[in-house]
Scaffold this active site. Structure first.
Site, short mmCIF file in Angstrom:
data_model
loop_
_atom_site.label_atom_id
_atom_site.label_comp_id
_atom_site.label_asym_id
_atom_site.label_seq_id
_atom_site.Cartn_x
_atom_site.Cartn_y
_atom_site.Cartn_z
N HIS A 1 27.68 -8.21 18.70
CA HIS A 1 28.79 -9.08 18.27
C HIS A 1 29.90 -9.13 19.33
O HIS A 1 31.08 -9.20 19.00
CB HIS A 1 29.37 -8.60 16.94
CG HIS A 1 28.39 -8.62 15.81
ND1 HIS A 1 28.08 -9.76 15.11
CD2 HIS A 1 27.63 -7.63 15.27
CE1 HIS A 1 27.18 -9.48 14.17
NE2 HIS A 1 26.88 -8.19 14.26
N ASN B 1 26.95 -11.32 7.75
CA ASN B 1 26.40 -12.31 8.67
C ASN B 1 26.34 -13.67 7.99
O ASN B 1 26.68 -13.79 6.81
CB ASN B 1 25.00 -11.91 9.14
CG ASN B 1 25.01 -10.80 10.17
OD1 ASN B 1 25.91 -10.70 11.00
ND2 ASN B 1 24.00 -9.94 10.13
#
EC number: 1.11.1.6
Length: 496
Positions: free
Chosen positions: A54, A128
């Site tokens: 990320h 997510n």
């Protein structure tokens, strides 16, 4: 209006910021030039460790609002206890596998993290844009991420290692099917849904527990790029999603998501047709329909990207009374791993950084944690640094104890025991697609698998999709030039 005086980091005014102090016009630089040394030394240390996953992301501030009086029936968290109650939030959206300079349009899951600044502490929803994940045991996570990164010899992305791991991890078939569908390349962060993916536990004021999954449904609606459009956008504007979010809010737009839960009675977990804590599977909406519990609105951009977005630290272990973890193994692993990586990346006192600080707690944070790098919150002042003590220090309150539940069985390394296989849901997903969507899905898979140079890896990976749906497997064989009989034979003898 006169400009403010430029200073060193210690606050001393600077007379000249463009010329170094030298011994004569042509002489060497003097070590006493603290202005120069201060400037260079800080510059040398501007970069902090990049997130291992990320790394590329964008963020925004906003609020969460409760629309219904029903929520306290299921959860005692105070930020959910009143209709119209607003809780300040900070969100960070991201790609997963790419480095910080990678494209926003890459085929990749998108991180969807929300920090709720509640009066009982920060609650972090770290999810997510997909309702499932690639693996269900954290022991596999480092290996999985290594295969999504770069080959340790060539330092290039490697389809062989990518598909070698996934082919030998059939539980990944569901998430991989979502990844290579249209939803693998969202048009922007505004145009995607968010999910907790994991099962969480809600507990009400009477101590009754429930299992829940969180859903964030975009009010803008889902929009995706085709593979060709995503590739073009990566070349034209690799920061397209970051730019879109910032500019939308700067122009007065307020991206919003409806926040809902799927609610399962606590006892149903033992009776459901598969393990409800398996993060590679979804709960049927027919069995557990969505119930709205809130609305999330983003209405303010960060003032400084590094201070607020790069230093933002989200952890699934940051919960508040009424919200607790489930036995989901991936969640259990993340409870440790996320704050641990924050301590590595930002320092042990990362929760004193303003964007991470639980500022809404009445009276502030009170504990016996002391010292460490960058302790800037007063460090407990003159109060005691141990407990129990006789000097009025903070004390634990038993009423905040978490819900008790029975556990049984042998302590051992063991997989989930459930009757459902890993191919039913990805097969259902494929059969729900339109013919055009199926064609794009197959094309996306073939395009990526074509980079695999070892036939056995291709055959193994395709066999997982063949088990999910024979038509899908046959179309992949045709696109890759593989004999479908080889896949059928492999699928028949595979016992992964």
């Amino acid at each position: 209006m006169s400009a403010p005086v430029l200073t060193t980091s210690s606050g001393s005014p600077i007379d000249n910021n463009l010329n170094s102090m030298t011994a004569g016009v042509n002489g060497p630089i003097l070590i006493q030039d603290f202005t120069l040394i201060d400037k260079l030394a800080h510059f040398d240390r501007e970069r902090i460790p990049e997130r291992v996953v990320h790394a590329k992301g964008a963020g925004a501030h906003g609020y969460f609002e409760v629309p219904s009086s029903d929520v306290p029936k299921w959860c005692k968290a105070k930020f959910l206890n009143k209709v119209g109650k607003r809780t300040p939030i900070f969100t960070r959206f991201s790609t997963v596998g790419g480095e910080k300079g990678s494209s926003d349009s890459e085929r990749d899951p998108r991180g969807f993290a929300v920090k709720f600044y509640t009066e009982e502490g920060n609650f972090d929803m770290v999810g997510n844009n997909t309702p499932v994940f690639f693996i269900r045991d954290p022991s596999k996570f480092p290996d999985f991420i290594h295969t999504q990164k770069r080959n340790p010899q060539t330092n290039c992305k490697d389809p062989n290692m990518f598909w070698d791991f996934l082919g030998q991890t059939p539980e990944s078939t569901h998430q991989v099917s979502i990844l290579f569908s249209d939803r693998g390349t969202p048009k922007s962060y505004r145009h995607m849904h968010g999910f907790s993916s994991h099962t969480l536990k809600f507990v009400n004021a009477q101590g009754k527990p429930y299992w829940v999954k969180l859903h964030f449904t975009s009010e803008t609606g889902i929009q995706n790029y085709t593979a060709e459009e995503a590739a073009k956008m990566s070349m034209n504007d690799p920061d397209s999603a970051t730019r879109d979010l910032f500019e939308t809010i700067a122009k007065g737009g307020e991206p919003a998501w409806k926040v809902s839960i799927q609610l399962m009675e606590f006892e149903d977990a033992l009776k459901y047709r598969f393990n409800p804590f398996d993060v590679t599977k979804i709960w049927s909406h027919k069995d557990y329909p969505l119930i709205q519990i809130g609305r999330m609105v983003l209405n303010r951009n960060p003032e400084n990207y590094f201070a607020e977005v790069e230093q933002a630290a989200f952890s699934p272990s940051h919960m508040v009374p009424g919200i607790e973890p489930s036995p989901d193994k991936m969640l259990q692993g993340r409870l440790f791993s996320y704050p641990d990586t924050h301590r590595h990346r930002l320092g042990v006192n990362y929760q004193q950084i303003p964007v991470n600080c639980p500022f809404a707690v009445k009276g502030g944070v009170k504990n016996y944690q002391r010292d460490g790098f960058m302790a800037v919150n007063g460090n407990g002042g003159k109060g005691p640094n141990y407990q129990p003590n006789s000097f009025g220090g903070p004390e634990p309150h038993p009423e905040f104890a978490q819900h008790k539940f029975d556990v049984s069985g042998f302590a051992a390394r063991q997989p989930y025991n459930h009757p459902n296989d890993d191919f039913v849901q990805p097969g259902d997903l494929y059969r729900l697609m339109s013919e055009d969507a199926k064609s794009r899905f197959v094309s996306n898979l073939v395009g990526h698998m074509s980079g695999v140079t070892i036939k056995e890896i291709q055959v193994r990976a395709v066999s997982n999709f063949y088990k999910a749906d024979k038509d899908l497997g046959a179309r992949l064989c045709k696109g890759l030039g593989i004999d479908v009989n080889d896949v059928i034979k492999f699928a028949a003898r595979s016992n992964l």
